[in-house]
Design an enzyme around this catalytic site. Structure first.
Site, PDB file in Angstrom:
ATOM      1  N   SER A  63       7.815  38.737 -15.795  1.00 34.55           N
ATOM      2  CA  SER A  63       8.609  39.599 -16.682  1.00 34.55           C
ATOM      3  C   SER A  63       7.784  40.526 -17.560  1.00 34.55           C
ATOM      4  O   SER A  63       8.354  41.396 -18.220  1.00 34.55           O
ATOM      5  CB  SER A  63       9.517  38.755 -17.556  1.00 34.55           C
ATOM      6  N   LYS A  66       8.419  44.058 -16.918  1.00 35.46           N
ATOM      7  CA  LYS A  66       9.591  44.737 -17.485  1.00 35.46           C
ATOM      8  C   LYS A  66       9.204  45.715 -18.593  1.00 35.46           C
ATOM      9  O   LYS A  66       9.937  46.658 -18.873  1.00 35.46           O
ATOM     10  CB  LYS A  66      10.585  43.692 -18.009  1.00 35.46           C
ATOM     11  N   TYR A 191      12.776  44.761  -7.724  1.00 36.84           N
ATOM     12  CA  TYR A 191      12.565  44.005  -8.975  1.00 36.84           C
ATOM     13  C   TYR A 191      11.578  42.852  -8.731  1.00 36.84           C
ATOM     14  O   TYR A 191      10.630  42.654  -9.490  1.00 36.84           O
ATOM     15  CB  TYR A 191      13.929  43.500  -9.476  1.00 36.84           C
ATOM     16  N   TYR A 243      13.154  36.456 -25.038  1.00 35.90           N
ATOM     17  CA  TYR A 243      14.521  35.966 -24.790  1.00 35.90           C
ATOM     18  C   TYR A 243      15.091  35.257 -26.014  1.00 35.90           C
ATOM     19  O   TYR A 243      14.947  35.752 -27.121  1.00 35.90           O
ATOM     20  CB  TYR A 243      14.557  35.062 -23.545  1.00 35.90           C
ATOM     21  N   VAL A 261       7.300  34.315 -16.668  1.00 35.68           N
ATOM     22  CA  VAL A 261       7.302  32.908 -16.238  1.00 35.68           C
ATOM     23  C   VAL A 261       6.050  32.508 -15.447  1.00 35.68           C
ATOM     24  O   VAL A 261       5.889  31.342 -15.099  1.00 35.68           O
ATOM     25  CB  VAL A 261       8.568  32.498 -15.436  1.00 35.68           C
TER      26      VAL A 261
HETATM   27  N1  GLN Z   1      11.014  37.169 -11.490  1.00 33.99           N
HETATM   28  C1  GLN Z   1      11.456  36.244 -12.489  1.00 33.99           C
HETATM   29  C2  GLN Z   1      12.954  36.003 -12.351  1.00 33.99           C
HETATM   30  O1  GLN Z   1      13.643  36.894 -12.007  1.00 33.99           O
HETATM   31  C3  GLN Z   1      11.124  36.797 -13.847  1.00 33.99           C
HETATM   32  C4  GLN Z   1      11.593  35.923 -14.988  1.00 33.99           C
HETATM   33  C5  GLN Z   1      10.633  35.846 -16.125  1.00 33.99           C
HETATM   34  O2  GLN Z   1       9.440  36.081 -16.024  1.00 33.99           O
HETATM   35  N2  GLN Z   1      11.139  35.418 -17.254  1.00 33.99           N
HETATM   36  O3  GLN Z   1      13.448  34.945 -12.553  1.00 33.99           O
END
Ligand code: GLN
Length: 307
Positions: A63, A66, A191, A243, A261
Site C-alpha cells: 500500500s 498508493k 492495482y 487506516y 502489508v
Molecule cells: N495489495 C494489498 C491488498 O490489496 C494492499 C493492502 C495493504 O498494503 N494494506 O490487500
C-alpha cells in the site's frame, strides 16, 4: 544530530519484539517472508543516507504504492479527483466493504483499498490503458527513487490476483454505483501490479524526498507536483495513511506516513528528510508492528515531529 547512533540504538531496542508481529498470510506469496528482519533508512536533502539493518533488501511495497498513484492522479485531475474519492479518514480496516455500500460507492480516501483501486481506474483513463498506465506509474517510482532497476514481483501480483476476492468485491461494488470506468479485472490487476513493486528502505526513504520538499526533488530539482498538492498528500498520509490506526500513528509518531502489508512504512519530516522502515510482522491493523515502534522511538529520541 548523530542520526547513525540513534538508528543503532533503535535496532537494539526493537529487535526483541520482531517475533511478535504476524506476516500478511492472506497473500500466499508473502506468507513465507521471515518476520525477524528489520531495516531503517533516512535520506537527507543532500542525498546522505543513514541506515541500519537490511536496508538494501527488497520487499513488497504494497500500500505504500498508493502514495505514488495518488500523487499522479492528483497531479492530473486536481480537485476533480474528489468527485470519485474523498479525503477523510475511514476509521475502518483497509479492505472493508461496509462503508462503501453506505456511501454509495465513493471511497473515503485514496489510501484504503477501494480508494486506491478507484485512483488506479482514474490513471487508466488518463493514460488510455492499463499497460501504459502501469508503465508510467513504474517510471514515476523509478524517477523519484533515482533508480531504474525497480520493478514488480510478478509472483506476488499473480498470487494477489488469485486470492483477490475482497478487492474484486470492492471494485464490483464501485462499478455497480457507476464509480469505476474500466473493466473490474483490468483495474484490479493493475492495482495488484503496483502493490507488488519491490523496493528497499534505502530506495523508499530516497523516494519520499519530493514530499518532504514541497513537491520538488531537492537533489535533482525536478518539480513533480505543486507545493499545494504536496501539502495535501502529506495531510492525507497523516490522517489516513495507517487506516483505522491513523490516529494512533499521529499520536505516537507525529509524522505523515504510509504503511503497507509487506511491513514497510514511509514517513516524511518536512523540509529535512525521507524515512523508511521495514519489519514484516504486522499488528492487528495490518501495519508493521516493529516499524511503528521504531518510528515512535525515532521521533521521541530526535524530537523531530510535525507537532
Ligand atoms: N495489495 C494489498 C491488498 O490489496 C494492499 C493492502 C495493504 O498494503 N494494506 O490487500
Amino acid at each position: 544530530m548523530d542520526y547513525q547512533s540513534i538508528l543503532n540504538e533503535i535496532i537494539q531496542e526493537v529487535t526483541p519484539f520482531l517475533k511478535d508481529g504476524k506476516v500478511a498470510d492472506y497473500i500466499p506469496a508473502l506468507e513465507n517472508v521471515d518476520p525477524e528482519q528489520f531495516a531503517m533508512s533516512i535520506t537527507m536533502f543532500d542525498g546522505t543516507q543513514f541506515t541500519v539493518g537490511q536496508a538494501d533488501t527488497l520487499f513488497s511495497i504494497q500500500s505504500i504504492s498508493k502514495v505514488f498513484t495518488f500523487t499522479l492522479a492528483l497531479k492530473f485531475y486536481r480537485s476533480n479527483l474528489y468527485k470519485r474519492i474523498g479525503h477523510e479518514p475511514s476509521g475502518n480496516p483497509f479492505n472493508s466493504l461496509v462503508q462503501l455500500e453506505y456511501e454509495h460507492g465513493k471511497p473515503r480516501n485514496p489510501f484504503i483499498n477501494a480508494g486506491a483501486i478507484n485512483v488506479t481506474d482514474a490513471l487508466i483513463n488518463y493514460y488510455g490503458g492499463s499497460d501504459i498506465a502501469y508503465k508510467e506509474v513504474l517510471n514515476f517510482i523509478r524517477s523519484i527513487s533515482n533508480n531504474d532497476l525497480i520493478t514488480c514481483n510478478e509472483v506476488v501480483a499473480t498470487s494477489e490476483m488469485e486470492h483477490g476476492y475482497r478487492n474484486m468485491a470492492l471494485a464490483n461494488l464501485m462499478k455497480s454505483f457507476n464509480n469505476l470506468d474500466n473493466e473490474v479485472s483490468d483495474v484490479v490487476q493493475m492495482y495488484f501490479k503496483h502493490c507488488s513493486v519491490e523496493m528497499s528502505t534505502n530506495m523508499l526513504s530516497r523516494a519520499m524526498l519530493y514530499l518532504a520538499n514541497h513537491g520538488t526533488d531537492p537533489i535533482t530539482d525536478k518539480i513533480y507536483i505543486r507545493e499545494s498538492q504536496a501539502k495535501r498528500i502529506n495531510a492525507v498520509m497523516l490522517t489516513c495513511g495507517h487506516y483505522d490506526a491513523s490516529g494512533d500513528f499521529a499520536y505516537h509518531v507525529g509524522l505523515p506516513g504510509k504503511s503497507g502489508v509487506g511491513g514497510g512504512i514511509v514517513a516524511v519530516v518536512p523540509k529535512l528528510m525521507g524515512i523508511s522502515v521495514w519489519a514484516p510482522g504486522l499488528n492487528a491493523n495490518g501495519n508493521s508492528l516493529v516499524g511503528t515502534m521504531a518510528l515512535k522511538l525515532f521521533t521521541s529520541k530526535t524530537g523531530l515531529s510535525i507537532f
